[in-house]
Design an enzyme around this catalytic site. Structure first.
Site, PDB file in Angstrom:
ATOM      1  N   GLU A 293       0.846  -1.190   0.000  1.00 35.47           N
ATOM      2  CA  GLU A 293       0.000   0.000   0.000  1.00 35.47           C
ATOM      3  C   GLU A 293       0.885   1.245   0.000  1.00 35.47           C
ATOM      4  OE1 GLU A 293      -3.556   1.789   2.628  1.00 35.47           O
ATOM      5  OE2 GLU A 293      -2.886  -0.247   3.154  1.00 35.47           O
TER       6      GLU A 293
ATOM      7  N   ASP B 222       7.829   5.957  -8.472  1.00 32.07           N
ATOM      8  CA  ASP B 222       6.562   6.556  -8.066  1.00 32.07           C
ATOM      9  C   ASP B 222       6.448   7.878  -8.804  1.00 32.07           C
ATOM     10  OD1 ASP B 222       4.203   6.091  -6.312  1.00 32.07           O
ATOM     11  OD2 ASP B 222       4.702   8.123  -5.676  1.00 32.07           O
ATOM     12  N   SER B 223       5.365   8.029  -9.514  1.00 32.27           N
ATOM     13  CA  SER B 223       5.294   9.188 -10.388  1.00 32.27           C
ATOM     14  C   SER B 223       3.893   9.755 -10.403  1.00 32.27           C
ATOM     15  CB  SER B 223       5.733   8.783 -11.794  1.00 32.27           C
ATOM     16  OG  SER B 223       5.137   7.559 -12.162  1.00 32.27           O
TER      17      SER B 223
ATOM     18  N   GLY C 178      -1.290   6.576 -19.429  1.00 27.46           N
ATOM     19  CA  GLY C 178      -1.760   7.483 -18.381  1.00 27.46           C
ATOM     20  C   GLY C 178      -2.184   8.847 -18.907  1.00 27.46           C
ATOM     21  N   TYR C 179      -1.619   9.903 -18.334  1.00 26.37           N
ATOM     22  CA  TYR C 179      -2.001  11.279 -18.656  1.00 26.37           C
ATOM     23  C   TYR C 179      -1.209  11.859 -19.843  1.00 26.37           C
ATOM     24  CZ  TYR C 179      -4.356  11.324 -14.058  1.00 26.37           C
ATOM     25  OH  TYR C 179      -5.167  11.053 -12.994  1.00 26.37           O
TER      26      TYR C 179
ATOM     27  N   LYS D 178      10.172  10.985 -26.073  1.00 26.93           N
ATOM     28  CA  LYS D 178       9.653  11.072 -24.703  1.00 26.93           C
ATOM     29  C   LYS D 178      10.724  10.580 -23.722  1.00 26.93           C
ATOM     30  CE  LYS D 178       6.421   9.524 -21.245  1.00 26.93           C
ATOM     31  NZ  LYS D 178       5.420   8.573 -20.756  1.00 26.93           N
TER      32      LYS D 178
HETATM   33  P1  IMP Z   1       2.051   5.366  -9.243  1.00 22.46           P
HETATM   34  O1  IMP Z   1       3.447   5.827  -9.435  1.00 22.46           O
HETATM   35  O2  IMP Z   1       1.872   3.918  -9.552  1.00 22.46           O
HETATM   36  O3  IMP Z   1       1.483   5.771  -7.927  1.00 22.46           O
HETATM   37  O4  IMP Z   1       1.097   6.072 -10.326  1.00 22.46           O
HETATM   38  C1  IMP Z   1       1.571   6.985 -11.221  1.00 22.46           C
HETATM   39  C2  IMP Z   1       0.413   7.650 -11.945  1.00 22.46           C
HETATM   40  O5  IMP Z   1       0.917   8.710 -12.749  1.00 22.46           O
HETATM   41  C3  IMP Z   1      -0.312   6.710 -12.886  1.00 22.46           C
HETATM   42  O6  IMP Z   1      -1.662   7.075 -12.872  1.00 22.46           O
HETATM   43  C4  IMP Z   1       0.299   7.005 -14.245  1.00 22.46           C
HETATM   44  O7  IMP Z   1      -0.607   6.811 -15.286  1.00 22.46           O
HETATM   45  C5  IMP Z   1       0.690   8.468 -14.113  1.00 22.46           C
HETATM   46  N1  IMP Z   1       1.968   8.649 -14.812  1.00 22.46           N
HETATM   47  C6  IMP Z   1       3.204   8.431 -14.322  1.00 22.46           C
HETATM   48  N2  IMP Z   1       4.144   8.608 -15.255  1.00 22.46           N
HETATM   49  C7  IMP Z   1       3.484   8.950 -16.373  1.00 22.46           C
HETATM   50  C8  IMP Z   1       3.925   9.222 -17.693  1.00 22.46           C
HETATM   51  O8  IMP Z   1       5.106   9.170 -18.062  1.00 22.46           O
HETATM   52  N3  IMP Z   1       2.939   9.510 -18.555  1.00 22.46           N
HETATM   53  C9  IMP Z   1       1.624   9.544 -18.219  1.00 22.46           C
HETATM   54  N4  IMP Z   1       1.160   9.267 -17.020  1.00 22.46           N
HETATM   55  C10 IMP Z   1       2.090   8.969 -16.088  1.00 22.46           C
END
Ligand code: IMP
Length: 207
Positions: A49, A78-79, A163-164, A185
């Site tokens: 979690e 983590d992003s 993702g975004y 990218k």
């Molecule tokens: P986590 O790191 O698993 O908590 O989630 C990262 C969130 O950020 C996810 O919803 C991804 O889709 C989004 N995200 C992270 N890096 C990127 C990227 O390079 N492009 C688009 N979305 C991203």
């Protein structure tokens, strides 16, 4: 960088992610250094979690859990996506904004939510952040943060990336991350920025 960082000598590490897009991008970055990966998903490791409130905190938590469970050096990412007009939201909650009542993630709806909340602001500034943490089975951790700054656009454009990506245009670019060639990218992304710092600290040639 100082000698305070621990060099990564292992040629095969565990990628502490269950996200296919992040796994693909991180595996490609590591491959340039001759490092192969096995993912936490492939090893059947549990998903911890994400209880921390910073990218570095959550990356560290995920890398530590995977290193402890696999006995290998583990790297976690983590992003998230931040919007200036929303004071940095969704930020560490980026993935949560995509979660639907049935538990599945829908990024078209998540991007729509961002647009609905931010559309009345003249400030279109946005950025992606990425924390990368390397954890060793003995508990040692090295963690690094990278950012990619730009602006959000509407409607979303492009089928590449994940993702975004379709709603983000990086500074100096006209195409969204969803439209850009993946190699481009990789060169300018938040993940690449974090990885460059990690490589400088822990993957210097000859170490
Ligand atoms: P986590 O790191 O698993 O908590 O989630 C990262 C969130 O950020 C996810 O919803 C991804 O889709 C989004 N995200 C992270 N890096 C990127 C990227 O390079 N492009 C688009 N979305 C991203």
């Amino acid at each position: 960088m100082t000698g305070a960082h621990r060099p990564l000598r292992e040629r095969r590490i565990c990628l502490a992610t269950h996200n296919a897009g992040k796994a693909r991008e991180n595996a490609a970055l590591l491959a340039e250094y001759g490092i192969t990966v096995v993912t936490a998903g492939e090893l059947g490791l549990p998903v911890p979690e994400e209880t921390e409130t910073s990218f570095i905190g959550n990356a560290t938590l995920k890398a530590r859990a995977a290193a402890a469970a696999s006995g290998m050096v583990a790297m976690a990412d983590d992003s998230g996506f931040s919007v200036a007009a929303l004071d940095g939201a969704p930020g560490v909650y980026t993935a949560d904004w995509a979660v639907q009542p049935d538990g599945r993630r829908d990024y078209a709806l998540a991007m729509g939510k961002v647009e609905r909340l931010a559309r009345h602001s003249a400030d279109r500034g946005a950025w992606f952040s990425c924390a990368l943490a390397l954890a060793w089975p003995d508990g040692h951790v090295e963690a690094f943060l990278g950012e990619a700054h730009g602006r959000w656009v509407w409607p979303p454009r492009g089928e590449r990336g994940f993702g975004y990506d379709p709603m983000f245009v990086a500074e100096g670019e006209s195409l969204t991350f969803g439209e850009l060639d993946p190699a481009r990218k990789h060169a300018i992304s938040h993940r690449a920025a974090a990885f460059r710092t990690l490589a400088e600290a822990c993957l210097k040639p000859g170490e």
